[in-house]
Design a protein around this motif. Structure first.
Motif, PDB file in Angstrom:
ATOM      1  N   VAL A 182      56.195  60.954  17.285  1.00  0.00           N
ATOM      2  CA  VAL A 182      55.408  59.720  17.369  1.00  0.00           C
ATOM      3  C   VAL A 182      56.280  58.560  17.834  1.00  0.00           C
ATOM      4  N   ALA A 183      57.508  58.484  17.341  1.00  0.00           N
ATOM      5  CA  ALA A 183      58.417  57.412  17.760  1.00  0.00           C
ATOM      6  C   ALA A 183      58.746  57.522  19.243  1.00  0.00           C
ATOM      7  N   LEU A 184      59.006  58.727  19.724  1.00  0.00           N
ATOM      8  CA  LEU A 184      59.319  58.914  21.148  1.00  0.00           C
ATOM      9  C   LEU A 184      58.119  58.594  22.038  1.00  0.00           C
ATOM     10  N   LEU A 185      56.938  59.049  21.629  1.00  0.00           N
ATOM     11  CA  LEU A 185      55.731  58.726  22.395  1.00  0.00           C
ATOM     12  C   LEU A 185      55.462  57.224  22.391  1.00  0.00           C
ATOM     13  N   SER A 186      55.633  56.596  21.241  1.00  0.00           N
ATOM     14  CA  SER A 186      55.430  55.151  21.132  1.00  0.00           C
ATOM     15  C   SER A 186      56.405  54.396  22.021  1.00  0.00           C
ATOM     16  N   LEU A 187      57.656  54.802  22.004  1.00  0.00           N
ATOM     17  CA  LEU A 187      58.662  54.168  22.848  1.00  0.00           C
ATOM     18  C   LEU A 187      58.321  54.332  24.322  1.00  0.00           C
ATOM     19  N   GLY A 188      57.908  55.523  24.710  1.00  0.00           N
ATOM     20  CA  GLY A 188      57.544  55.765  26.107  1.00  0.00           C
ATOM     21  C   GLY A 188      56.372  54.910  26.570  1.00  0.00           C
ATOM     22  N   VAL A 189      55.346  54.849  25.736  1.00  0.00           N
ATOM     23  CA  VAL A 189      54.165  54.042  26.084  1.00  0.00           C
ATOM     24  C   VAL A 189      54.524  52.558  26.104  1.00  0.00           C
ATOM     25  N   ALA A 190      55.322  52.124  25.145  1.00  0.00           N
ATOM     26  CA  ALA A 190      55.706  50.715  25.078  1.00  0.00           C
ATOM     27  C   ALA A 190      56.522  50.300  26.300  1.00  0.00           C
ATOM     28  N   VAL A 191      57.502  51.103  26.668  1.00  0.00           N
ATOM     29  CA  VAL A 191      58.320  50.792  27.840  1.00  0.00           C
ATOM     30  C   VAL A 191      57.467  50.812  29.107  1.00  0.00           C
ATOM     31  N   GLY A 192      56.605  51.814  29.228  1.00  0.00           N
ATOM     32  CA  GLY A 192      55.733  51.898  30.398  1.00  0.00           C
ATOM     33  C   GLY A 192      54.811  50.700  30.518  1.00  0.00           C
ATOM     34  N   ALA A 193      54.235  50.268  29.403  1.00  0.00           N
ATOM     35  CA  ALA A 193      53.307  49.129  29.426  1.00  0.00           C
ATOM     36  C   ALA A 193      54.027  47.836  29.807  1.00  0.00           C
ATOM     37  N   VAL A 194      55.191  47.607  29.210  1.00  0.00           N
ATOM     38  CA  VAL A 194      55.936  46.381  29.505  1.00  0.00           C
ATOM     39  C   VAL A 194      56.426  46.392  30.959  1.00  0.00           C
ATOM     40  N   ALA A 195      56.915  47.523  31.413  1.00  0.00           N
ATOM     41  CA  ALA A 195      57.365  47.618  32.804  1.00  0.00           C
ATOM     42  C   ALA A 195      56.203  47.381  33.768  1.00  0.00           C
ATOM     43  N   ASP A 196      55.036  47.896  33.440  1.00  0.00           N
ATOM     44  CA  ASP A 196      53.868  47.708  34.296  1.00  0.00           C
ATOM     45  C   ASP A 196      53.434  46.245  34.316  1.00  0.00           C
ATOM     46  N   VAL A 197      53.458  45.587  33.169  1.00  0.00           N
ATOM     47  CA  VAL A 197      53.128  44.160  33.119  1.00  0.00           C
ATOM     48  C   VAL A 197      54.100  43.378  33.996  1.00  0.00           C
ATOM     49  N   TYR A 198      55.375  43.729  33.928  1.00  0.00           N
ATOM     50  CA  TYR A 198      56.365  43.052  34.771  1.00  0.00           C
ATOM     51  C   TYR A 198      56.049  43.252  36.251  1.00  0.00           C
ATOM     52  N   ARG A 199      55.806  44.501  36.655  1.00  0.00           N
ATOM     53  CA  ARG A 199      55.520  44.791  38.072  1.00  0.00           C
ATOM     54  C   ARG A 199      54.277  44.055  38.541  1.00  0.00           C
ATOM     55  N   ILE A 200      53.241  44.067  37.723  1.00  0.00           N
ATOM     56  CA  ILE A 200      51.991  43.396  38.091  1.00  0.00           C
ATOM     57  C   ILE A 200      52.217  41.884  38.174  1.00  0.00           C
ATOM     58  N   GLY A 201      52.896  41.336  37.193  1.00  0.00           N
ATOM     59  CA  GLY A 201      53.151  39.895  37.180  1.00  0.00           C
ATOM     60  C   GLY A 201      54.005  39.447  38.348  1.00  0.00           C
ATOM     61  N   GLU A 202      55.027  40.217  38.653  1.00  0.00           N
ATOM     62  CA  GLU A 202      55.895  39.878  39.781  1.00  0.00           C
ATOM     63  C   GLU A 202      55.113  39.914  41.087  1.00  0.00           C
ATOM     64  N   SER A 203      54.254  40.896  41.251  1.00  0.00           N
ATOM     65  CA  SER A 203      53.462  40.977  42.481  1.00  0.00           C
ATOM     66  C   SER A 203      52.450  39.832  42.545  1.00  0.00           C
ATOM     67  N   GLY A 204      51.910  39.433  41.406  1.00  0.00           N
ATOM     68  CA  GLY A 204      50.988  38.300  41.378  1.00  0.00           C
ATOM     69  C   GLY A 204      51.685  36.998  41.710  1.00  0.00           C
ATOM     70  N   ALA A 205      52.900  36.830  41.194  1.00  0.00           N
ATOM     71  CA  ALA A 205      53.666  35.629  41.512  1.00  0.00           C
ATOM     72  C   ALA A 205      53.990  35.575  43.004  1.00  0.00           C
ATOM     73  N   ARG A 206      54.359  36.705  43.574  1.00  0.00           N
ATOM     74  CA  ARG A 206      54.619  36.742  45.028  1.00  0.00           C
ATOM     75  C   ARG A 206      53.361  36.386  45.810  1.00  0.00           C
ATOM     76  N   ALA A 207      52.232  36.938  45.394  1.00  0.00           N
ATOM     77  CA  ALA A 207      50.972  36.659  46.106  1.00  0.00           C
ATOM     78  C   ALA A 207      50.604  35.181  46.006  1.00  0.00           C
ATOM     79  N   ALA A 208      50.848  34.583  44.860  1.00  0.00           N
ATOM     80  CA  ALA A 208      50.462  33.183  44.651  1.00  0.00           C
ATOM     81  C   ALA A 208      51.445  32.206  45.280  1.00  0.00           C
TER      82      ALA A 208
END
Length: 169
Positions: free
Chosen positions: A128-154
């Protein structure tokens, strides 16, 4: 939802996502790694994850409205495509938050008893800890990628690094 007080709702709602996804991810990892953190967070953890799960589609919908009201370009299209990738990650955050909460409640209920559950608890907690860590890292990394692309677009071509500065001289 299209506008809030005359501003595109997406540009306001996105700040909620930028704060709540990393906060939920950090809380999930803390609770998955520490039974005492899981006890302290209690029902707040899955409720926070549920709030994120509700907020992401609302923000995405507001972003799709905004996309139809701005000039079409490759940067906006890229941001829109990336924005559609966050929902599976927040579903994962919610599922893992619910699992961590449930396991924490189960462990509290079984604290008085003995037997095989104590031996099983360590491998289950590790998975459960490993799955939680994987999902947490993936979600935060995705938010970063999406936010960075939005900032570039804006902001692309919207400012100059060498132009005159304005100040309160």
């Amino acid at each position: 939802m299209s506008t809030i007080d005359g501003l595109p709702a997406h540009v306001l709602l996105v700040h909620m996502i930028v704060v709540l996804v990393p906060l939920t991810a950090a809380a999930l990892v803390a609770a998955a790694l520490s039974p005492s953190a899981a006890r302290r967070l209690g029902l707040v953890l899955p409720l926070l994850a549920l709030a994120v799960l509700i907020a992401v589609p609302v923000t995405t919908d507001a972003g799709e409205w905004l996309e139809r009201h701005v000039d079409d370009n490759a940067l906006v299209r890229r941001h829109t495509e990336l924005g559609d990738t966050l929902l599976p990650w927040v579903v994962g955050l919610f599922v893992m938050a619910a699992v961590v909460w449930w396991l924490g409640r189960r462990a509290q209920a079984e604290a008085g008893g003995a037997g095989g559950s104590a031996r099983l608890a360590t491998p289950v907690r590790l998975v459960v800890a490993l799955l939680s860590l994987g999902v947490a890292v993936g979600a935060v990394a995705d938010v970063y990628r999406i936010g960075e692309s939005g900032a570039r677009a804006a902001w692309h071509d919207s400012f100059s690094t060498s132009g005159p500065e304005r100040g309160d001289d």
